[in-house]
Design a protein around this motif. Structure first.
Motif, short mmCIF file in Angstrom:
data_model
loop_
_atom_site.label_atom_id
_atom_site.label_comp_id
_atom_site.label_asym_id
_atom_site.label_seq_id
_atom_site.Cartn_x
_atom_site.Cartn_y
_atom_site.Cartn_z
N GLN A 282 0.80 -1.35 -0.01
CA GLN A 282 -0.13 -0.20 -0.02
C GLN A 282 1.11 1.26 -0.23
O GLN A 282 0.33 2.44 -0.45
N ARG A 286 3.50 2.31 -8.20
CA ARG A 286 3.51 1.32 -9.24
C ARG A 286 4.41 1.60 -10.13
O ARG A 286 4.60 2.76 -10.42
N ASP A 289 10.20 0.31 -7.19
CA ASP A 289 10.48 -0.93 -6.47
C ASP A 289 9.73 -0.51 -5.10
O ASP A 289 9.71 0.42 -4.74
N LEU A 290 9.37 -1.77 -4.71
CA LEU A 290 8.98 -1.83 -3.26
C LEU A 290 9.98 -1.92 -2.21
O LEU A 290 11.07 -2.47 -2.47
N TYR A 291 9.78 -1.29 -1.15
CA TYR A 291 11.07 -1.42 -0.04
C TYR A 291 11.18 -2.91 0.22
O TYR A 291 10.08 -3.50 0.59
N SER A 292 12.34 -3.50 0.27
CA SER A 292 12.22 -4.84 0.79
C SER A 292 13.52 -4.97 1.65
O SER A 292 14.49 -4.10 1.62
N ARG B 187 7.68 -11.02 0.21
CA ARG B 187 6.87 -10.54 -0.77
C ARG B 187 7.26 -9.49 -1.53
O ARG B 187 7.32 -9.45 -2.82
N ALA B 188 7.99 -8.51 -0.89
CA ALA B 188 8.48 -7.25 -1.64
C ALA B 188 9.64 -7.75 -2.43
O ALA B 188 9.56 -7.37 -3.79
N LEU B 191 8.04 -9.62 -5.52
CA LEU B 191 7.27 -8.38 -6.46
C LEU B 191 8.16 -7.59 -7.22
O LEU B 191 8.09 -7.47 -8.49
N ASN B 192 9.42 -7.01 -6.71
CA ASN B 192 10.35 -6.33 -7.05
C ASN B 192 10.97 -7.01 -8.25
O ASN B 192 11.25 -6.59 -9.45
N HIS B 210 -5.98 -12.97 -4.82
CA HIS B 210 -7.26 -12.48 -4.18
C HIS B 210 -6.77 -11.37 -3.36
O HIS B 210 -7.61 -10.63 -2.69
N SER B 213 -4.62 -5.43 -2.65
CA SER B 213 -3.59 -4.40 -2.11
C SER B 213 -2.25 -4.73 -2.91
O SER B 213 -1.60 -3.82 -3.29
N ARG B 216 -3.16 -3.69 -6.65
CA ARG B 216 -3.20 -2.28 -6.84
C ARG B 216 -1.68 -1.84 -7.06
O ARG B 216 -1.53 -0.88 -7.84
N PHE B 217 -0.71 -2.53 -6.32
CA PHE B 217 0.83 -2.09 -6.57
C PHE B 217 1.08 -2.48 -7.85
O PHE B 217 1.89 -1.98 -8.47
N CYS B 219 -0.70 -4.25 -10.84
CA CYS B 219 -1.36 -4.62 -11.90
C CYS B 219 -1.68 -3.14 -12.64
O CYS B 219 -1.73 -2.21 -12.06
N THR B 236 -6.56 0.20 -13.10
CA THR B 236 -6.22 -0.06 -11.52
C THR B 236 -6.79 1.08 -10.68
O THR B 236 -7.74 0.83 -9.91
N GLU B 237 -6.50 2.25 -10.91
CA GLU B 237 -6.85 3.30 -9.95
C GLU B 237 -8.41 3.59 -10.22
O GLU B 237 -9.07 4.08 -9.40
N PHE B 240 -10.31 1.51 -8.26
CA PHE B 240 -10.16 1.73 -6.98
C PHE B 240 -10.93 2.77 -6.49
O PHE B 240 -11.52 2.98 -5.36
#
Lengths: 367, 308
Positions: A282, A286, A289-292, B187-188, B191-192, B210, B213, B216-217, B219, B236-237, B240
């Motif tokens: 959240q 988009r 990169d997401l923080y990891s 997960r992060a 995804l990265n 499913h 959240s 949203r990041f 797609c 996406t936006e 939402f």
């Protein structure tokens, strides 16, 4: 001032694995207050399940409590003749569950005092027995109910967990029910024992979001109705925000931060909590990169020197690698184990992205 | 707006049914969508909604009962030529949900990753080069090739699953809940990795999940599926910000938000299919605004238009 119902002091749990010793819990201190809902969060392998298995005597065969105490205050004087019983400074009677030797001791705790809702409702119900039989078994064992009395009580409990048409469900088998309903049945079995503490081990992870939201609402209702103390184990921070009043963040077998839910989400202090919150999708954008969190959790077979999170912590100080930080109090309800809170430490600002947590979900849909 | 983009996958009125006659169950009841090249298209729905079935029928694990699936304008349902079959297996790959269950416990990593290459005329040397490359691409060390799956953590296993898909040099990857079984922090990382690979190779993803959240990041566009039918599809936006279909709104309201103040005051919307009156006014798949489709009848459309 709330009274603790469960008080864990300096708990060390180790596992013997192929001749080596794994130090799973490294001195956990935790008070669980009567009637609260406490969430324990952390990555898998951080010891959150191991910690809770100690409260119900279900530690695996190769695991043992090396030192420490787990004082349970919920029994009053009932077990006063037991060698593990005692009184604290205020004269409240307790029983130290860390000293339990036999399974018979645990039989007096399990069910009637502490109950556990396991993660997967598919595997925790007996496929060969009806729903009604499984709930009345708990009633018979823990409350000595039988026959018509037990049947009526089962129907009442089924209504409590919001199951429609309980008379029909009574005769049905687990495979006839959906995942959400099965989890309600598991909750019903736990409630039937009338425990004081309910441990929920990721009870909604296997469920759909819509069902998950309903089960969480149900748990909150039951908590009020039955005056339960709920310990909620999860790694889903959204669930934590929903159900918890207090949050304990665990890392590598220790609680690194403990505080009220708002303190943890809006004013986190420990770099691990920062990292955990920052990796929420959240908070990402988009295309970026997401923080990891870099690296992997420490190897618990080896002795950990200093702060366990130091190796992965971009804000680590020299002392983090040498000495384990004590708890620093941020407020009477909020403490964190990080040297950054020491008055001598340099000022480190939490990641800017965390300020956005207050805005998550703020937009109301369809207005 | 999006019309000038190349369509990589075109699904029209896809139906998938299991069983026969009396026990017949239609898991997917007429689903149509396009996936553009280079985008991440998400399918979100509850368990049993048919989202996985769609993914599996694209990769030809489940035969489509009727309807068409076109990959690069070539029909890939029903009987197809051997060459086309081979081409599709190369170009469409899948990443599975549970990295604990989807890797052969008794095979070493180099075999697991290279399995798809076997019998395709590559020499041993080429295969081992490709495996090394694929492992590198997902951030694993080449020496891991001689280890067994149980020696790896969940995140590493999912990387192996991704390497296995990458080694075929695909264009289109179906990711069926690729991160549901993973921890928040891992997960992060996954995804990265997925978005990095998309940037570098121009991959197209069909992301089945499913977890809204995460969707949203990651797609670009999302289709919401309920009981085998897509009920709403939009960027996406847009989805939402203006969810129209009551099921979409119920889903959105149910996502647990990591924000205690919001969670404590949240109102759950519960979807009740009986709110539709489709018997007297049947629903149609309508584009209510550019790029935003919804399944609704005339009465509902009028109400939805007011919301926009």
């Amino acid at each position: 001032m709330q009274k603790p119902i469960l008080s864990v002091r300096d708990l060390h749990v180790k596992f013997k694995l192929r001749g080596r010793v794994l130090h799973a819990l490294r001195g956990v201190n935790l008070d669980v207050f009567e009637g609260e809902s406490l969430a324990i969060v952390g990555e898998s392998g951080c010891g959150k399940s191991v910690l809770n298995k100690n409260f119900i005597g279900l530690l695996d065969q190769n695991g043992f409590i090396d030192q420490g105490s787990i004082r349970y205050f919920g029994m009053g004087d009932k077990m006063r003749n037991h060698p593990a019983a005692g009184h604290d400074q205020e004269g409240r009677p307790f029983i130290d569950m860390a000293q339990f030797k036999s399974n018979d001791d645990w039989l007096r705790i399990r069910g009637s005092e502490v109950c556990m809702i396991p993660q997967d409702p598919m595997t925790s119900l007996n496929p060969l027995k009806t729903i009604g039989w499984q709930i009345s078994e708990a009633l018979e064992l823990h409350r000595g109910m039988q026959g018509k009395m037990a049947h009526d009580e089962v129907i009442r409990i089924l209504q409590d967990v919001r199951i429609d048409d309980p008379e029909r469900r009574y005769k049905q088998y687990p495979h006839e029910l959906s995942g959400g309903m099965r989890q309600r049945i598991v909750i019903a079995i736990a409630i039937a024992c009338q425990p004081k503490i309910l441990i929920c081990d990721e009870p909604t992870t296997a469920l759909d979001v819509t069902i998950q939201a309903q089960v969480l609402t149900l748990l909150k209702e039951l908590k009020e109705k039955y005056k339960l103390t709920i310990i909620f184990i999860t790694h889903d921070l959204g669930v934590v925000a929903n159900i918890a009043e207090r949050v304990a963040v665990m890392y590598a077998g220790d609680i690194v931060e403990l505080g009220m839910v708002n303190e943890i989400f809006y004013e986190p202090q420990h770099p691990y909590t920062w990292a955990l919150l920052s990796s929420l999708p959240q908070l990402g954008h988009r295309g970026e990169d997401l923080y990891s969190i870099k690296g992997t959790p420490p190897n618990l077979f080896k002795e950990i020197k200093g702060d366990a999170f130091a190796a992965r912590n971009p804000h680590a100080l020299v002392i983090d690698h040498k000495e384990q930080p004590p708890y620093f109090e941020v407020s009477p309800t909020h403490k964190a184990r990080t040297w950054l809170l020491d008055p001598r430490a340099p000022q480190v600002e939490p990641p800017a992205a965390l300020r956005k947590i207050k805005d998550i979900g703020g937009v109301k849909h369809g207005e | 707006m999006a019309n000038d983009r190349e369509i990589i996958l075109k699904v029209r009125d896809l139906k998938v049914a299991f069983g026969s006659r009396r026990k017949r169950f239609e898991a997917v009841k007429g689903v149509s969508f396009d996936v553009y090249k280079g985008e991440t298209f998400g399918i979100v729905g509850e368990s049993g909604s048919g989202k996985t079935t769609i993914g599996r029928s694209i990769i030809r694990v489940y035969p489509a009962t009727s309807g068409s699936i076109k990959f690069h304008d070539k029909e890939i349902t029903g009987r197809i030529s051997k060459e086309l079959d081979r081409e599709i297996t190369n170009k469409i790959q899948m990443i599975f949900q549970d990295p604990m269950a989807s890797l052969n416990e008794r095979a070493k990593i180099d075999y697991i990753v290279s399995e798809g290459l076997q019998g395709r005329g590559f020499s041993k040397k080429e295969i081992s080069e490709k495996v090394t490359q694929a492992l590198n691409d997902v951030g694993l060390l080449p020496e891991f090739a001689s280890r067994f799956p149980h020696e790896f953590s969940g995140g590493q296993r999912q990387r192996i699953g991704i390497a296995r898909a990458l080694v075929m040099n695909p264009e289109f990857i179906i990711a069926d809940e690729p991160i549901s079984a993973l921890d928040v922090s891992i997960r992060a990382q996954v995804l990265n990795l997925m978005s990095q690979l998309q940037r570098e190779r121009g991959l197209t993803y069909l992301f089945i999940s499913h977890d809204l959240s995460v969707m949203r990041f990651i797609c670009d566009r999302i289709a919401v599926i309920h009981k085998g039918r897509i009920v709403e599809m939009a960027e996406t936006e847009k989805l939402f910000e203006h969810p129209l279909h009551p099921y979409t709104r119920a889903l959105l309201s149910a996502i647990p938000q990591p924000n205690p103040d919001v969670e404590k005051n949240k109102v759950l919307e519960i979807y009740d299919p009986s709110c539709h009156h489709y018997d007297r006014d049947p629903a149609e798949w309508t584009e209510i605004e550019p790029g935003h489709h919804v399944l609704a009848n005339q009465e509902e459309l009028a109400a939805y238009r007011k919301l926009l």
